[in-house]
Design a protein around this motif. Structure first.
Motif, PDB file in Angstrom:
ATOM      1  N   UNK A 222       0.883  -1.238  -0.038  1.00  0.00           N
ATOM      2  CA  UNK A 222      -0.160   0.005  -0.132  1.00  0.00           C
ATOM      3  C   UNK A 222       0.912   1.270  -0.059  1.00  0.00           C
ATOM      4  N   UNK A 223       0.378   2.264  -0.668  1.00  0.00           N
ATOM      5  CA  UNK A 223       0.987   3.653  -0.381  1.00  0.00           C
ATOM      6  C   UNK A 223       0.273   4.736  -0.175  1.00  0.00           C
ATOM      7  N   UNK A 224       0.858   5.524   0.988  1.00  0.00           N
ATOM      8  CA  UNK A 224       0.042   6.581   1.582  1.00  0.00           C
ATOM      9  C   UNK A 224       0.532   8.014   1.190  1.00  0.00           C
ATOM     10  N   UNK A 225      -0.194   8.834   0.618  1.00  0.00           N
ATOM     11  CA  UNK A 225       0.328  10.105   0.242  1.00  0.00           C
ATOM     12  C   UNK A 225      -0.419  11.108   0.873  1.00  0.00           C
ATOM     13  N   UNK A 226       0.230  11.746   1.729  1.00  0.00           N
ATOM     14  CA  UNK A 226      -0.632  12.879   2.702  1.00  0.00           C
ATOM     15  C   UNK A 226      -0.037  14.251   2.531  1.00  0.00           C
ATOM     16  N   UNK A 227      -0.932  15.348   2.818  1.00  0.00           N
ATOM     17  CA  UNK A 227      -0.461  16.572   2.983  1.00  0.00           C
ATOM     18  C   UNK A 227      -1.068  17.067   4.373  1.00  0.00           C
ATOM     19  N   UNK A 242      -0.884  12.457  -5.641  1.00  0.00           N
ATOM     20  CA  UNK A 242      -1.130  11.025  -5.357  1.00  0.00           C
ATOM     21  C   UNK A 242      -1.020  10.227  -6.591  1.00  0.00           C
ATOM     22  N   UNK A 243      -1.650  10.594  -7.847  1.00  0.00           N
ATOM     23  CA  UNK A 243      -1.399   9.815  -9.108  1.00  0.00           C
ATOM     24  C   UNK A 243      -0.264   9.758  -9.460  1.00  0.00           C
ATOM     25  N   UNK A 244       0.645  10.886  -9.360  1.00  0.00           N
ATOM     26  CA  UNK A 244       1.903  11.042  -9.756  1.00  0.00           C
ATOM     27  C   UNK A 244       2.888   9.912  -8.832  1.00  0.00           C
ATOM     28  N   UNK A 245       2.649  10.012  -7.653  1.00  0.00           N
ATOM     29  CA  UNK A 245       3.533   9.392  -6.687  1.00  0.00           C
ATOM     30  C   UNK A 245       3.401   7.925  -6.871  1.00  0.00           C
ATOM     31  N   UNK A 246       2.047   7.432  -7.197  1.00  0.00           N
ATOM     32  CA  UNK A 246       1.949   6.077  -7.106  1.00  0.00           C
ATOM     33  C   UNK A 246       2.609   5.464  -8.462  1.00  0.00           C
TER      34      UNK A 246
END
Lengths: 255, 171
Positions: A222-227, A242-246
């Protein structure tokens, strides 16, 4: 216990009561003076902190609660109905506008539910954020970053420049070894947590009081991207990021 | 319903003074502190059923108040420059006016929030290290370090060995 240990303990809690400290105190005159000084300091701190409370505050609290109940007897039902309506519209709009943005599967619409993974991830970044957001971090070295990523057999894609990675560490999250990164994008900072051994069935939106973002399925976990919720500019771009980092973070094939 | 109201009244009577003082040292304004206490108790009423252990009530309410304070900043979108640092306890009539206490009050105002907050919990209300660690969701040793540094910084400031300086902080 020596003098240094005793003084460290007394600065943490001047009224500590445990054997070694008591024994040392009874034998060391200088530490007795030090303990008295700190107890006196604490007594003055108490006086300085002890502001007077407005008269009738308790009564005001009772009154406000009573009025709130009288004025809004159906508020919870209205709120729930409104929330349900908004949720339905949001899911519908999302499916219309961006059916494959997070995951190709059209049934994986982002919903405002916090899955079991969200809680430990948020707890972890809350704990760490005291250090991260208090100061401006310098980019870490490529060697350090590769060292952290290799510890998890993870790799970083070409869409993210190594110079933009401000922090990288292997951290325990929900009983597993996760890769925790802080990545700069322009003036915005994003927290990325790569968590192997977890397989969420779909993407979840995080709408915490302190954090906004997503936890999404990833090829090997899983990947979490948070601000930070207070960072409006970063939050406005969270979907795009988020889309970019995935796409940019992935775990290497041998995992 | 009657039982819930009785529980609620007990919580208000037992902890409103503590919550007000804690709020005051979080935000530095009387009116905002009162609002925070009111909002804390409104939320507590809504979720009172989730409080299973009365012994945990003080920590539970304190945690709610911290979150309400964070929401306040989120709602207002306060920027660094908008935080009125000078407004942190300045109303002298509320304080012991002995010189050493006034000096400490000023030093506490300058103490970074991460050191001041646990100190307020420990000194003013007697929270244990474990309770403070739970409220802040921090390891016990981190809390111990912050308490140690808080007292050390205050002591050095008062002795003229190290001057605390004003820093702008987010909540």
């Amino acid at each position: 216990m020596n003098c240094l240990e005793f003084r460290q303990q007394i600065l943490v809690d001047p009224y500590t009561k445990f054997g070694p400290a008591e024994n040392h105190l009874s034998q060391c005159e200088r530490c007795q003076d030090f303990a008295n000084e700190i107890k006196n300091l604490d007594a003055n701190i108490y006086q300085a902190l002890n502001v007077s409370v407005p008269e009738g505050l308790g009564a005001k609290v009772h009154l406000k609660q009573s009025l709130s109940e009288q004025n809004n007897p159906h508020k919870p039902q209205l709120w729930l109905a409104l929330a349900a309506s908004l949720m339905a519209v949001a899911v519908f709009m999302y499916q219309l506008v961006a059916p494959s943005a997070v995951q190709p599967n059209p049934t994986s619409a982002i919903v405002s539910l916090v899955n079991q993974l969200a809680e430990p991830v948020i707890a972890h970044v809350n704990h760490k954020s005291h250090d991260f957001y208090a100061v401006d971090h310098q980019p870490i070295s490529n060697t350090d970053l590769q060292s952290v990523l290799s510890g998890l057999s993870a790799e970083i894609g070409t869409k993210i420049s190594v110079e933009n990675v401000l922090y990288a560490a292997i951290c325990p999250v929900d009983g597993t070894r996760a890769t925790h990164l802080i990545v700069k994008d322009g003036s915005d900072k994003y927290t990325v947590v790569l968590i192997p051994d977890h397989a969420p069935s779909k993407a979840f939106e995080i709408d915490d009081e302190l954090w906004r973002g997503y936890i999404s399925p990833h090829p090997a976990g899983a990947i979490a991207v948070l601000a930070a919720a207070t960072d409006n500019h970063a939050v406005a771009r969270i979907k795009e990021i988020n889309d970019q980092y995935i796409q940019s973070f992935y775990l290497s094939a041998e995992r | 319903m009657q039982e819930k109201r009785l529980r609620y009244e007990n919580l208000v009577n037992a902890y409103n003074s503590w919550l007000y003082r804690y709020a005051y040292w979080l935000c530095g304004e009387k009116a905002t502190s009162e609002d925070l206490v009111q909002e804390t108790y409104l939320r507590a009423w809504r979720f009172l059923d989730s409080l299973k252990d009365e012994k945990a009530a003080k920590s539970w309410l304190t945690t709610i108040l911290r979150r309400e304070n964070a929401r306040r900043f989120e709602r207002k979108q306060l920027a660094y420059s908008e935080i009125e640092l000078d407004s942190l306890p300045s109303e002298r009539e509320d304080f012991d006016t002995r010189p050493e206490v006034l000096a400490l009050r000023n030093a506490l105002r300058l103490l970074p929030k991460k050191y001041r907050e646990p100190l307020v919990l420990q000194v003013l209300e007697g929270f244990s290290l474990e309770e403070i660690a739970n409220i802040f969701d921090l390891p016990r040793n981190t809390v111990a370090t912050r308490l140690h540094r808080a007292r050390q910084k205050l002591r050095k400031h008062l002795n003229g060995e190290e001057q605390l300086v004003q820093v702008n902080e987010l909540p």
